[in-house]
Design an enzyme around this catalytic site. Structure first.
Site, mmCIF file in Angstrom:
data_model
loop_
_atom_site.group_PDB
_atom_site.id
_atom_site.type_symbol
_atom_site.label_atom_id
_atom_site.label_comp_id
_atom_site.label_asym_id
_atom_site.label_seq_id
_atom_site.Cartn_x
_atom_site.Cartn_y
_atom_site.Cartn_z
ATOM 1 N N GLU A 1 -7.135 4.904 7.573
ATOM 2 C CA GLU A 1 -6.915 6.327 7.258
ATOM 3 C C GLU A 1 -8.127 6.919 6.536
ATOM 4 O OE1 GLU A 1 -3.100 5.717 5.380
ATOM 5 O OE2 GLU A 1 -2.299 5.120 7.330
ATOM 6 N N ASN B 1 0.881 -1.173 0.000
ATOM 7 C CA ASN B 1 0.000 0.000 0.000
ATOM 8 C C ASN B 1 0.916 1.220 0.000
ATOM 9 O OD1 ASN B 1 -1.769 2.063 0.516
ATOM 10 N ND2 ASN B 1 -2.324 1.394 2.585
ATOM 11 N N TRP B 2 1.040 1.820 -1.188
ATOM 12 C CA TRP B 2 1.978 2.958 -1.306
ATOM 13 C C TRP B 2 1.455 4.218 -0.613
ATOM 14 C CZ3 TRP B 2 3.943 2.982 -7.134
ATOM 15 C CH2 TRP B 2 4.663 1.792 -7.367
ATOM 16 N N LYS B 3 0.170 4.241 -0.289
ATOM 17 C CA LYS B 3 -0.462 5.452 0.271
ATOM 18 C C LYS B 3 -0.170 6.641 -0.658
ATOM 19 C CE LYS B 3 -0.239 3.313 4.754
ATOM 20 N NZ LYS B 3 -0.327 3.436 6.193
ATOM 21 N N SER C 1 2.849 -2.239 10.430
ATOM 22 C CA SER C 1 4.285 -2.355 10.704
ATOM 23 C C SER C 1 4.837 -3.749 10.440
ATOM 24 C CB SER C 1 4.598 -1.906 12.138
ATOM 25 O OG SER C 1 4.219 -0.548 12.314
ATOM 26 N N GLY D 1 2.038 2.220 10.805
ATOM 27 C CA GLY D 1 3.037 3.276 10.680
ATOM 28 C C GLY D 1 3.708 3.652 11.990
ATOM 29 N N HIS E 1 -9.701 1.381 4.550
ATOM 30 C CA HIS E 1 -8.447 1.556 5.300
ATOM 31 C C HIS E 1 -8.704 2.500 6.468
ATOM 32 C CE1 HIS E 1 -4.390 2.738 6.336
ATOM 33 N NE2 HIS E 1 -4.004 1.634 5.765
ATOM 34 N N GLU F 1 -5.983 -4.855 10.382
ATOM 35 C CA GLU F 1 -4.969 -3.817 10.579
ATOM 36 C C GLU F 1 -5.264 -3.061 11.869
ATOM 37 O OE1 GLU F 1 -2.835 -2.692 6.719
ATOM 38 O OE2 GLU F 1 -4.487 -1.311 6.985
HETATM 39 P P1 PGA Z 1 2.462 0.196 7.720
HETATM 40 O O1 PGA Z 1 1.040 0.442 7.020
HETATM 41 O O2 PGA Z 1 2.988 -1.112 7.164
HETATM 42 O O3 PGA Z 1 3.297 1.381 7.334
HETATM 43 O O4 PGA Z 1 2.208 0.098 9.190
HETATM 44 C C1 PGA Z 1 0.148 -0.617 6.759
HETATM 45 C C2 PGA Z 1 -1.116 -0.065 6.145
HETATM 46 O O5 PGA Z 1 -1.547 1.041 6.534
HETATM 47 O O6 PGA Z 1 -1.732 -0.703 5.269
#
Ligand code: PGA
Length: 246
Positions: free
Chosen positions: A95, A8-10, A208, A170, A93, A164
């Site tokens: 976010e 997931n490049w965000k 993470s 993150g 997600h 998640e």
């Molecule tokens: P992360 O993000 O691996 O940087 O914790 C995972 C995600 O948000 O899908």
């Protein structure tokens, strides 16, 4: 079941950086034992579609509109994603749920739009730190999944699910393999109650995941892959996770 590792490049990348990253990933592709995908920003779908063409890497998106078409400025429909060869689309997600107030019902509709267009939704569920500390983890993830089951009925076996924990995204804090497995087992049981084909649903862990903790997480019986944020932006890190998924 073949595992799936999805990056997931965000909101990261550039034409130049994407080309370099994809070049490094594709060089390694002949050794992969699992399915691998990259979920890229919509502006780069065309670029990355061209780069993955004919390769073992699948293309993914990070969000989709809950609407089919029309006056929804700024939105991207499932049909548009399909035009660019998108195979997977992340929905719900944390976010998106947090910064864009996406409700469980909206997430369920997005999953439905993706499925109707022939795209596999990667449906994200997970609890916040406050919810975990209050002992609400199972209740929260079950409620989030229940909305998607309710709207998608027997198609539920066509989704990919991602657990998640919000506190692990993150932050460098990972759920232990046992903590993650416990929640994955709860989700598996819920899927089994909804569909006789539940055992084919891949349940990914995200939060993470990195080169050093991936193998232990992926060894758990109900962890069928990973959704990778930060570590998906560096080819050596992402490739070590892919190598751990056998
Ligand atoms: P992360 O993000 O691996 O940087 O914790 C995972 C995600 O948000 O899908």
């Amino acid at each position: 079941m073949k595992k799936l590792i999805a990056g997931n490049w965000k909101m990261n990348g550039s034409l130049q950086a994407n080309a370099a990253l994809m070049y490094a990933l594709l060089l390694d592709a002949s050794d992969w034992a699992c399915d691998v995908a990259v979920c890229v920003p919509p502006t780069y779908l065309s670029q990355v579609q061209g780069l993955v063409h004919g390769s073992r890497l699948d293309l993914g998106a990070q969000d989709v509109s809950e609407h089919e078409a029309g006056a929804f400025t700024g939105e991207v429909s499932a049909g548009m994603l399909k035009d660019f060869g998108v195979r997977y689309c992340i929905v719900g997600h944390s976010e998106r749920r947090h910064y864009h107030q996406e409700s469980d019902a909206t997430v369920a509709l997005k999953a439905q739009r993706a499925l109707a267009a022939g795209i596999t939704p990667i449906v994200c569920v997970g609890e916040t730190l406050a919810q975990r500390e209050a002992g609400l983890t199972e209740e929260v993830v079950k409620r989030q999944l229940a909305a998607v089951v309710h709207t998608n009925g027997h198609c539920i076996s066509e989704i990919v699910l991602a657990y998640e924990p919000v506190w692990a995204i993150g932050t460098g804090k990972t759920a232990s393999p046992q903590e993650a497995q416990q929640v994955h087992h709860v989700l598996r049981t819920q899927l089994q109650a909804a569909s006789q084909h539940a055992d084919r649903v891949r349940i990914l862990y995200g939060g993470s995941m990195n080169a050093s903790n991936a193998a232990a997480l992926l060894a758990q019986p109900d962890i069928d892959g990973g959704l990778i944020g930060g570590a998906a932006l560096k080819a050596p890190d992402f490739l070590s996770i892919v190598a751990a998924a056998r």
